[in-house]
Design an enzyme around this catalytic site. Structure first.
Site, PDB file in Angstrom:
ATOM      1  N   ASP A 309      -8.797 -11.514   5.279  1.00 46.04           N
ATOM      2  CA  ASP A 309      -9.157 -12.775   5.913  1.00 46.04           C
ATOM      3  C   ASP A 309     -10.533 -12.611   6.569  1.00 46.04           C
ATOM      4  O   ASP A 309     -10.967 -11.494   6.852  1.00 46.04           O
ATOM      5  CB  ASP A 309      -8.095 -13.130   6.954  1.00 46.04           C
ATOM      6  CG  ASP A 309      -8.447 -14.369   7.749  1.00 46.04           C
ATOM      7  OD1 ASP A 309      -8.769 -15.390   7.123  1.00 46.04           O
ATOM      8  OD2 ASP A 309      -8.397 -14.315   8.984  1.00 46.04           O
ATOM      9  N   ASP A 508      -4.924 -11.857  10.845  1.00 48.57           N
ATOM     10  CA  ASP A 508      -4.566 -11.792  12.262  1.00 48.57           C
ATOM     11  C   ASP A 508      -3.975 -13.078  12.806  1.00 48.57           C
ATOM     12  O   ASP A 508      -3.550 -13.124  13.959  1.00 48.57           O
ATOM     13  CB  ASP A 508      -5.801 -11.418  13.108  1.00 48.57           C
ATOM     14  CG  ASP A 508      -6.786 -12.569  13.217  1.00 48.57           C
ATOM     15  OD1 ASP A 508      -6.873 -13.366  12.262  1.00 48.57           O
ATOM     16  OD2 ASP A 508      -7.468 -12.664  14.251  1.00 48.57           O
ATOM     17  N   ASP A 512      -2.052 -16.548   8.373  1.00 45.19           N
ATOM     18  CA  ASP A 512      -2.071 -15.396   7.456  1.00 45.19           C
ATOM     19  C   ASP A 512      -0.678 -14.842   7.180  1.00 45.19           C
ATOM     20  O   ASP A 512      -0.507 -14.024   6.265  1.00 45.19           O
ATOM     21  CB  ASP A 512      -2.930 -14.267   8.041  1.00 45.19           C
ATOM     22  CG  ASP A 512      -4.386 -14.668   8.202  1.00 45.19           C
ATOM     23  OD1 ASP A 512      -4.890 -15.374   7.312  1.00 45.19           O
ATOM     24  OD2 ASP A 512      -4.997 -14.289   9.210  1.00 45.19           O
TER      25      ASP A 512
END
Length: 626
Positions: A309, A508, A512
């Site tokens: 990410d 995080d 996600d």
């Protein structure tokens, strides 16, 4: 169970000592009795363990030890039986010591969890401090944290300056200083003066309680390699019994069969794998890397593809002012001063970033008045008698304020911005502010280190616009960029990449969590990240940085390699000893001594997973962002 294994070795030691003493005094019958009793004592404990395993459906290699000790007594070989009992108990004790040493870091995390806290309570007599159980703490409570205390809950420094040792959370060896109002994590150790902590979470919801739950789950999990060892163990058991029976049939001597059984007791399969994997888990924990069990450690050792990410992972997750394009007749500082003064009334992250940037430039901000915030569009108000608007194009259109089209729609300096804020003063366009979430300073170096660790493909998966993502990653060792993704799209990216090999997903945020769960291995970043991400992940990095990830991969691969080495070498030596015993080259007593030497070598080799460069030092990751 570990304590029982550790203490079991005393029984055959006493029996052997008493037997040799009786033999030296000319009482062979008493010696034989002492050796037999020592064997029976260990045999009784072993019988219970084997029965318990069989009741669970586990056919373990302890059955070989049971047969060898029982066979020694049946064949009137009391000395051999006592030696076998000592060797078996010694192997169990050595395994218990190794597992205990390997798990010391994880045990320390659990043991240091505080049970009570000093809560400040205001009454008729003023403020008094009462010791209360952690379960009684609630958000908003003020807690006195003395020097040497472990912070019981997540919160903020309410008064004073906190100097905290974060090593148990992050691996960072140097204490960090936190000013009043700064967020701090439970589990940190106060190494400075006493201070007051304002609780923001209940104890069971705080960072350290979550870490303890993860550690306990990791200890309870059984690794695929350990389960594989169990299956190989059944094959080894069959080979042992066939070889023992064949030696007896060929030579007509049951002592040949007994010697074969003795050499196979205990087996490197049941010693090496758990010790190596627990050693790897322990070393990772010391480096601020929480791995949820041996299975996750094994998968970490095999990953080939990284899906990462962007926001809060490769970047800090906080917008920063990138550029100010002032529009005549307004100057840059004038426009910034007016916009930041107005945004003091907004809690939006972009507004906070603008205020911080203005203060960093030394601008003295004025107090806004008559402020109206339009959710999702911007803020309107008065600053120093002037009407100021700061927001997006829709807010400006609603007021009939037209910005130059070439700047609002296609300014090259703003295409890669995470956000663009338009500023108008007294109905006239004043400035275009561009904000970006910059790459972490160590981002490129960490991605390069991951390449060196064997990650063959790196994919960026982000919900941001493609122009933002591509501008951020220009020059980085990234193979593909997937942008404009929602949580479902991220999951599909992970699923597609799994067709190429084992995938590790790093994120995080709550968005996600689905992708983390879909990956072969999910890694959640930061102790203060979303709880959903930590729950879905297999590995949690206890700092807001990717810095520990290359080390985590190296630890995992070393532990797995050592486990395989130990098993293959141990089995090879054991099989060679069994063949020698079947051919009559080893007596039962000699076989026991040979096997014990093999077991000691196997366990010592497995414990190498605890060592390595910097194994005992704190990770150079720094404290988590406050």
């Amino acid at each position: 169970m570990l304590a029982l294994r550790g203490g079991l070795v005393a029984l055959p030691l006493l029996g052997l000592g008493a037997g040799f003493a009786a033999q030296g005094l000319g009482h062979p019958e008493a010696a034989a009795l002492a050796w037999s009793l020592a064997t029976l004592a260990v045999l009784a404990v072993l019988l219970v363990q084997v029965a318990t395993s069989l009741a669970r459906g586990d056919v373990g290699l302890d059955l070989v030890a049971l047969l060898s000790m029982g066979g020694a007594l049946a064949l009137s070989q009391p000395l051999a039986g006592a030696v076998i009992a000592l060797m078996y108990a010694g192997g169990q004790s050595l395994e218990a010591y190794a597992a205990g040493r390997a798990g010391r870091a994880m045990t320390a995390l659990i043991a240091r969890q505080p049970r009570t806290a000093l809560r400040e309570e205001t009454g008729a007599e003023g403020v008094r401090v009462h010791e209360v159980p952690l379960s009684a703490l609630a958000p908003g409570d003020r807690i006195l944290v003395r020097a040497g205390d472990v912070l019981p809950v997540d919160g903020r420094v309410a008064a004073g300056r906190a100097v905290l040792d974060l090593s148990s959370l992050t691996g960072e060896s140097l204490p960090a200083s936190f000013a009043a109002g700064t967020a701090v994590l439970s589990g940190s150790l106060n190494v400075g003066q006493a201070f007051t902590l304002l609780a923001e979470r209940r104890a069971e919801e705080s960072t350290y309680a979550g870490i303890v739950r993860l550690v306990e789950a990791a200890r309870a999990a059984k690794a695929p390699m350990a389960r594989l060892a169990d299956r190989y163990g059944l094959v080894f058991l069959v080979v042992t019994l066939v070889l023992a029976g064949g030696a007896w049939a060929a030579a007509g001597d049951p002592l040949r069969a007994l010697a074969v059984l003795v050499v196979a007791t205990p087996c490197p399969l049941i010693l090496a794998v758990p010790v190596a994997l627990v050693s790897g888990l322990s070393r990772a924990a010391r480096r601020g890397i929480l791995v949820k069990g041996g299975g996750a450690l094994e998968t970490l050792a095999k990953v080939e593809i990284l899906v990462v990410d962007k926001t809060g992972t490769l970047t800090h997750g906080r917008a920063r002012l990138k550029s100010v394009a002032a529009l005549p007749p307004f100057g840059e500082e004038e426009a910034l001063h007016l916009a930041a003064s107005l945004d003091q009334a907004s809690a939006h992250p972009i507004a906070r970033a603008l205020v911080e940037a203005a203060k960093a430039r030394g601008l003295r901000l004025a107090s806004p008045s008559a402020v109206t915030e339009v959710p999702g569009d911007g803020v309107i108000g008065l600053v120093e008698g002037r009407r100021v608007s700061a927001g997006g194009p829709r807010l400006m259109r609603a007021q009939g304020i037209a910005f130059p089209s070439q700047q609002t729609g296609g300014d090259p300096a703003g295409r890669d911005a995470a956000a663009t804020i338009l500023v108008a003063v007294d109905g006239r366009p004043a400035a275009i502010l561009s904000f970006a979430d910059p790459l972490r300073r160590d981002g490129a170096a960490i991605l390069a280190a991951l390449r060196e660790c064997g990650i063959a493909r790196i994919v960026l998966a982000t919900g941001d616009r493609r122009a933002v993502a591509e501008a951020l990653t220009a020059g980085l060792p990234i193979d593909a960029v997937a942008a404009d993704l929602d949580p479902a799209d991220k999951t599909q990216v992970v699923v597609a990449e799994r067709l190429r090999g084992a995938v590790m997903m790093v994120g995080d945020g709550i968005n996600d969590a689905p992708a983390l769960a879909a990956a072969d291995l999910g890694v959640a970043l930061g102790a203060r990240g979303a709880a959903a991400a930590a729950e879905a992940a297999d590995v949690v990095l206890l700092v807001d940085s990717l810095a520990p990830l290359p080390e985590a991969i190296r630890i995992a691969r070393k532990a797995r390699t050592i486990a395989l080495q130990s098993v293959l070498a141990g089995l090879g030596l054991s099989l060679a000893g069994m063949v020698a015993a079947a051919l009559g080259a080893l007596t039962p007593v000699q076989g026991a001594l040979v096997q014990e030497a093999i077991d000691v070598a196997v366990i010592l080799n497995a414990m190498r997973a605890l060592s390595g460069p910097g194994a005992d030092q704190g990770a150079d990751t720094g404290p988590p962002a406050a």
